[in-house]
Design a protein around this motif. Structure first.
Motif, PDB file in Angstrom:
ATOM      1  N   ALA A  71      35.269  81.803 100.100  1.00 20.21           N
ATOM      2  CA  ALA A  71      36.543  82.061 100.777  1.00 20.21           C
ATOM      3  C   ALA A  71      36.676  81.334 102.103  1.00 20.21           C
ATOM      4  N   LEU A  72      35.557  81.072 102.771  1.00 20.99           N
ATOM      5  CA  LEU A  72      35.629  80.586 104.145  1.00 20.99           C
ATOM      6  C   LEU A  72      35.184  79.143 104.340  1.00 20.99           C
ATOM      7  N   GLU A  73      34.477  78.570 103.386  1.00 19.92           N
ATOM      8  CA  GLU A  73      33.923  77.234 103.579  1.00 19.92           C
ATOM      9  C   GLU A  73      34.614  76.206 102.685  1.00 19.92           C
ATOM     10  N   PRO A  74      34.719  74.953 103.155  1.00 21.60           N
ATOM     11  CA  PRO A  74      35.282  73.902 102.305  1.00 21.60           C
ATOM     12  C   PRO A  74      34.291  73.514 101.207  1.00 21.60           C
ATOM     13  N   HIS A  75      34.829  73.147 100.046  1.00 24.39           N
ATOM     14  CA  HIS A  75      33.999  72.722  98.920  1.00 24.39           C
ATOM     15  C   HIS A  75      34.642  71.499  98.277  1.00 24.39           C
ATOM     16  N   LYS A  76      33.818  70.486  98.034  1.00 21.25           N
ATOM     17  CA  LYS A  76      34.308  69.301  97.346  1.00 21.25           C
ATOM     18  C   LYS A  76      34.682  69.659  95.914  1.00 21.25           C
ATOM     19  N   VAL A  77      35.814  69.143  95.458  1.00 15.84           N
ATOM     20  CA  VAL A  77      36.312  69.511  94.133  1.00 15.84           C
ATOM     21  C   VAL A  77      36.106  68.380  93.140  1.00 15.84           C
ATOM     22  N   SER A  78      35.963  68.779  91.873  1.00 15.23           N
ATOM     23  CA  SER A  78      35.887  67.819  90.765  1.00 15.23           C
ATOM     24  C   SER A  78      37.077  68.074  89.858  1.00 15.23           C
ATOM     25  N   TRP A  79      38.083  67.225  89.958  1.00 12.07           N
ATOM     26  CA  TRP A  79      39.312  67.421  89.190  1.00 12.07           C
ATOM     27  C   TRP A  79      39.056  67.189  87.705  1.00 12.07           C
ATOM     28  N   LEU A  80      39.702  68.003  86.897  1.00  9.55           N
ATOM     29  CA  LEU A  80      39.617  67.866  85.446  1.00  9.55           C
ATOM     30  C   LEU A  80      40.750  66.958  84.985  1.00  9.55           C
ATOM     31  N   THR A  81      40.382  65.896  84.294  1.00  6.22           N
ATOM     32  CA  THR A  81      41.395  64.938  83.828  1.00  6.22           C
ATOM     33  C   THR A  81      41.245  64.737  82.332  1.00  6.22           C
ATOM     34  N   PRO A  82      42.204  65.202  81.532  1.00  8.42           N
ATOM     35  CA  PRO A  82      43.392  65.936  81.972  1.00  8.42           C
ATOM     36  C   PRO A  82      43.042  67.371  82.357  1.00  8.42           C
ATOM     37  N   ALA A  83      44.022  68.073  82.930  1.00 11.27           N
ATOM     38  CA  ALA A  83      43.826  69.485  83.244  1.00 11.27           C
ATOM     39  C   ALA A  83      43.466  70.234  81.972  1.00 11.27           C
ATOM     40  N   GLN A  84      42.644  71.278  82.126  1.00 11.14           N
ATOM     41  CA  GLN A  84      42.065  71.973  80.967  1.00 11.14           C
ATOM     42  C   GLN A  84      42.918  73.173  80.563  1.00 11.14           C
ATOM     43  N   LYS A  85      43.471  73.109  79.350  1.00 12.05           N
ATOM     44  CA  LYS A  85      44.191  74.270  78.839  1.00 12.05           C
ATOM     45  C   LYS A  85      43.215  75.419  78.639  1.00 12.05           C
ATOM     46  N   GLN A  86      43.737  76.632  78.515  1.00 12.42           N
ATOM     47  CA  GLN A  86      42.884  77.817  78.455  1.00 12.42           C
ATOM     48  C   GLN A  86      41.757  77.649  77.443  1.00 12.42           C
ATOM     49  N   PRO A  87      40.499  77.678  77.901  1.00 14.14           N
ATOM     50  CA  PRO A  87      39.375  77.543  76.973  1.00 14.14           C
ATOM     51  C   PRO A  87      39.217  78.784  76.098  1.00 14.14           C
ATOM     52  N   ALA A  88      38.316  78.690  75.139  1.00 14.37           N
ATOM     53  CA  ALA A  88      38.170  79.769  74.156  1.00 14.37           C
ATOM     54  C   ALA A  88      37.554  81.023  74.736  1.00 14.37           C
ATOM     55  N   ASN A  89      36.513  80.903  75.545  1.00 19.56           N
ATOM     56  CA  ASN A  89      35.789  82.073  76.038  1.00 19.56           C
ATOM     57  C   ASN A  89      35.608  81.984  77.547  1.00 19.56           C
ATOM     58  N   VAL A  90      36.534  82.597  78.266  1.00 19.21           N
ATOM     59  CA  VAL A  90      36.482  82.583  79.727  1.00 19.21           C
ATOM     60  C   VAL A  90      36.907  83.936  80.281  1.00 19.21           C
ATOM     61  N   LEU A  91      36.496  84.202  81.511  1.00 21.14           N
ATOM     62  CA  LEU A  91      36.926  85.380  82.263  1.00 21.14           C
ATOM     63  C   LEU A  91      37.771  84.910  83.429  1.00 21.14           C
ATOM     64  N   TYR A  92      39.018  85.406  83.491  1.00 20.37           N
ATOM     65  CA  TYR A  92      39.901  85.149  84.624  1.00 20.37           C
ATOM     66  C   TYR A  92      39.748  86.294  85.619  1.00 20.37           C
ATOM     67  N   ASN A  93      39.823  85.961  86.915  1.00 20.31           N
ATOM     68  CA  ASN A  93      39.742  87.038  87.902  1.00 20.31           C
ATOM     69  C   ASN A  93      40.407  86.653  89.212  1.00 20.31           C
ATOM     70  N   LYS A  94      40.647  87.684  90.022  1.00 20.59           N
ATOM     71  CA  LYS A  94      41.158  87.480  91.383  1.00 20.59           C
ATOM     72  C   LYS A  94      40.882  88.729  92.196  1.00 20.59           C
ATOM     73  N   THR A  95      40.357  88.512  93.400  1.00 23.21           N
ATOM     74  CA  THR A  95      40.197  89.597  94.358  1.00 23.21           C
ATOM     75  C   THR A  95      41.377  89.598  95.316  1.00 23.21           C
ATOM     76  N   GLY A  96      41.570  90.717  96.007  1.00 21.33           N
ATOM     77  CA  GLY A  96      42.617  90.804  97.014  1.00 21.33           C
ATOM     78  C   GLY A  96      42.303  91.889  98.024  1.00 21.33           C
ATOM     79  N   SER A  97      42.599  91.614  99.292  1.00 26.62           N
ATOM     80  CA  SER A  97      42.322  92.585 100.352  1.00 26.62           C
ATOM     81  C   SER A  97      43.396  92.522 101.425  1.00 26.62           C
TER      82      SER A  97
END
Length: 380
Positions: free
Chosen positions: A310-336
């Motif tokens: 949440a607080l530190e910068p991280h170098k990103v690796s872009w997906l080319t092309p962008a990845q449509k929803q894979p078969a087995n993944v967990l989506y999540n989001k925290t909030g405060s």
């Protein structure tokens, strides 16, 4: 024992399917996670919704308000903090599906006041995925109002080349939401409350809680047990302003699990939010949502929702092309917010999800632990 826990209220609504684990077994799993947590952190009230194969089970604990001892139910309204970003992202996906914007558009294309600034070279996707070049987690105090934010953006200079570093940021996705509303020709709150939320079938989700619903709005508490609620700030609605219940968030999880139940533009919007745009340390950044290969270890999920992420910068690796929803993944989001803590996770391939809302901001690692234990129990 903490008096909130001593007066523990479990008002669970069970609508089980024949393939789900026994209701009493799941209750024990949730109880074993929640009861010591509430005692340890002095949490007044907490609500859990477990979605499994189209059915929902609710587990409600403690009180929504210490002053009147009103019990938590699945209809209690909680602040969900940055889980709001997933709603903002969905609105952006809806605007794109409706032909009002493209994620590849530059920010200044949708707001003349930004022309001639750094936002001539920053696109909407970069704003929505925290990669415009180092916008901070929060606005500086002097810019944290509706009247001062545009001047801040007009004079802001990227620290990194746009698109190269992820730095989690309220101003970044907040501006994305603001520009989305501009493209729709409506104020953000109007677009959210009168267009998106009704189309999602959410009847108890608000940016501004109406007067006749205030009795359902939980009181939040800070770490010193002082009553607090979210205050106004620049782009607060867009970045962290939603208030809702576990019942409505369970519905929200179900439409994310089954977007085919929605009208076509919303199906496309959810597909956009579920798309993977880049990876960072095992996490794939969607639009609002973040996802991981499933099954996942508790440590990996905890690391993905850690303070450094949440607080530190991280170098990103872009997906080319962008990845449509894979078969087995967990989506999540925290909030405060200062007085509330939220977590939402779901696994489309398993048709399962977990919602956890509390009227205290407690550590993300504890929220992840509860959800991970529940999802693991459902596998047995």
């Amino acid at each position: 024992m903490n008096r909130n826990v001593r007066n523990l209220l479990i008002s669970a609504l069970f609508m089980t399917s024949g393939t789900s684990m026994a209701a009493t077994d799941l209750r024990k799993v949730v109880d074993d996670q929640v009861t010591p947590l509430m005692q340890q952190h002095g949490i007044a009230g907490l609500s859990v919704a477990v979605v499994n194969n189209g059915k929902v089970q609710y587990f409600n604990y403690g009180v929504a308000n210490e002053s009147n001892q009103q019990p938590v139910t699945q209809d209690t309204l909680f602040e969900i903090g940055s889980v709001s970003k997933t709603f903002t992202a969905t609105l952006g996906g809806y605007a794109q599906a409706s032909g009002k914007l493209k994620l590849s558009d530059t920010a200044s294309q949708h707001l003349a006041a930004l022309k001639g600034s750094a936002f001539d070279r920053i696109n909407l996707l970069q704003l929505a995925t925290y990669t415009p070049g180092g916008l901070p987690l929060q606005f500086p105090d002097a810019a944290d109002s509706a009247g001062t934010m545009l001047n801040y953006f007009q004079h802001w200079k990227p620290v990194y080349a746009p698109g190269t570093q992820r730095l989690y940021s309220n101003p970044s996705i907040g501006l994305f939401g603001y520009l989305t509303a501009q493209s729709l020709g409506q104020p953000f709150n109007v677009a959210m409350e009168r267009t998106l939320l009704p189309k999602l079938g959410l009847k108890s989700t608000y940016v501004n809680v109406p007067a006749d619903q205030q009795n359902r709005y939980a009181q939040g508490y800070d770490k010193d047990q002082n009553p607090v609620r979210v205050g106004p700030g620049a782009l607060d609605s867009e970045a962290y302003g939603i208030k809702t219940s576990t019942q409505d968030l369970a519905r929200y999880v179900m439409v994310n699990l089954h977007p085919e139940t929605l009208e076509k533009p919303l199906q496309q919007a959810i597909a956009t939010t579920h798309t993977g745009y880049y990876t960072v340390n095992g996490m794939t950044q969607g639009l609002g949502w973040e996802y991981y290969p499933y099954p996942i270890t508790l440590q990996a999920l905890t690391d993905g929702n850690s303070t450094p992420m949440a607080l530190e910068p991280h170098k990103v690796s872009w997906l080319t092309p962008a990845q449509k929803q894979p078969a087995n993944v967990l989506y999540n989001k925290t909030g405060s917010t200062r007085g509330f803590g939220a977590y939402v996770a779901y696994v489309p391939s398993k048709d399962r999800g977990v919602v956890i809302l509390a009227n205290m901001n407690y550590p993300n690692a504890e929220r992840v632990k509860i959800a991970h234990a529940i999802l693991n129990a459902l596998e047995k």
